[in-house]
Design a protein around this motif. Structure first.
Motif, PDB file in Angstrom:
ATOM      1  N   UNK A 224       0.826  -1.205   0.000  1.00  0.00           N
ATOM      2  CA  UNK A 224       0.000   0.000   0.000  1.00  0.00           C
ATOM      3  C   UNK A 224       0.861   1.255   0.000  1.00  0.00           C
ATOM      4  N   UNK A 225       0.259   2.324  -0.471  1.00  0.00           N
ATOM      5  CA  UNK A 225       0.811   3.672  -0.345  1.00  0.00           C
ATOM      6  C   UNK A 225      -0.313   4.546   0.204  1.00  0.00           C
ATOM      7  N   UNK A 226      -0.009   5.792   0.493  1.00  0.00           N
ATOM      8  CA  UNK A 226      -1.062   6.697   0.921  1.00  0.00           C
ATOM      9  C   UNK A 226      -2.137   6.836  -0.148  1.00  0.00           C
ATOM     10  N   UNK A 227      -1.738   6.841  -1.423  1.00  0.00           N
ATOM     11  CA  UNK A 227      -2.703   6.941  -2.520  1.00  0.00           C
ATOM     12  C   UNK A 227      -3.633   5.723  -2.557  1.00  0.00           C
ATOM     13  N   UNK A 228      -3.078   4.551  -2.353  1.00  0.00           N
ATOM     14  CA  UNK A 228      -3.893   3.338  -2.365  1.00  0.00           C
ATOM     15  C   UNK A 228      -4.926   3.381  -1.239  1.00  0.00           C
ATOM     16  N   UNK A 229      -4.513   3.829  -0.070  1.00  0.00           N
ATOM     17  CA  UNK A 229      -5.449   3.935   1.054  1.00  0.00           C
ATOM     18  C   UNK A 229      -6.591   4.887   0.707  1.00  0.00           C
ATOM     19  N   UNK A 230      -6.260   6.022   0.095  1.00  0.00           N
ATOM     20  CA  UNK A 230      -7.299   6.964  -0.310  1.00  0.00           C
ATOM     21  C   UNK A 230      -8.230   6.388  -1.355  1.00  0.00           C
TER      22      UNK A 230
END
Length: 246
Positions: A224-230
């Motif tokens: 995951x990345x922050x973008x994936x979480x969003x």
């Protein structure tokens, strides 16, 4: 960290950000969702009071959420879509996501997702359950964050938000948060416009949709990345509203 990262509310910055703080912040994400739901709920209530069309009410409510989050999760959804659509090469996909500009795949994904969210919420508003519907959907979609930050999900990068929060939430804590929100979603059934089963099923459907995106990203990006979480948050919101609109 939870309110400062996930909302635009002016709160003091944490004095330190470590894995304990990050895990607590992700666990508290549904509370940030509840704060967003308060603002969106007022918009839905006021829109119905003055007789605005349901689609306009839904668009204004979601615009309020976007404004109150600085478009954080929408930006993540667009970047994730661009990364997944750019290349099968992991490093190139992550580089595309890191740039932050929106390409055609990201724009199309963003527009279509917002159309689903707005159309579904308009259906819920038309049925007369707009306020409980938006509250359930916004809180449940934020439960995705602790669920995605357990030890089963690695980080795609050694740095960034994803690396800070990956594995920071104990499985038992994430399960407790999810169980509590699922149980509370039954309260949506007290509104005559909502069937007794719709709250829990909508919540579970939203998490399943987010889970499908998460699995895809872990396979393609390595985690995951922050973008994936969003992106997972926005997908969960769309799926939850869609079930509530039935």
């Amino acid at each position: 960290m939870a309110f400062g990262t996930l909302t635009a509310l002016p709160v003091p910055a944490p004095t330190v950000i470590d894995r304990r703080v990050a895990g607590t912040a992700m666990t508290a994400a549904p509370l940030a969702g509840l704060a967003l739901a308060a603002g969106a709920g007022v918009v839905v209530w006021a829109g119905g009071l003055i007789g605005l069309p349901a689609f306009v009410v839904a668009a204004l409510a979601l615009a309020t959420v976007a404004l109150a989050t600085r478009g954080l999760h929408l930006d993540g959804l667009a970047d994730t879509a661009d990364g997944l659509g750019a290349s099968y090469d992991r490093e190139r996909a992550l580089d595309v996501m890191r740039r932050g500009d929106a390409g055609p795949t990201g724009v199309a994904t963003l527009v279509l997702t917002l159309l689903v969210q707005t159309g579904a919420l308009a259906g819920v508003v038309t049925a007369g359950a707009g306020v409980p519907g938006i509250v359930v959907a916004l809180v449940a979609s934020r439960v995705v964050l602790p669920l995605c930050c357990t030890r089963f999900v690695p980080s795609a990068r050694p740095e960034g938000l994803g690396a800070t929060v990956a594995g920071a939430v104990p499985v038992t804590v994430a399960a407790a948060v999810a169980s509590t929100v699922t149980a509370l979603s039954v309260l949506a059934g007290f509104d005559p416009a909502v069937a007794w089963w719709q709250g829990p099923v909508a919540v579970l459907a939203g998490w399943a949709a987010a889970g499908a995106l998460l699995v895809r990203c872990v396979r393609r990006l390595g985690g995951v990345t922050g973008d994936v979480l969003g992106g997972c948050v926005e997908v969960a919101l769309a799926a939850t509203l869609a079930i509530l609109a039935i």
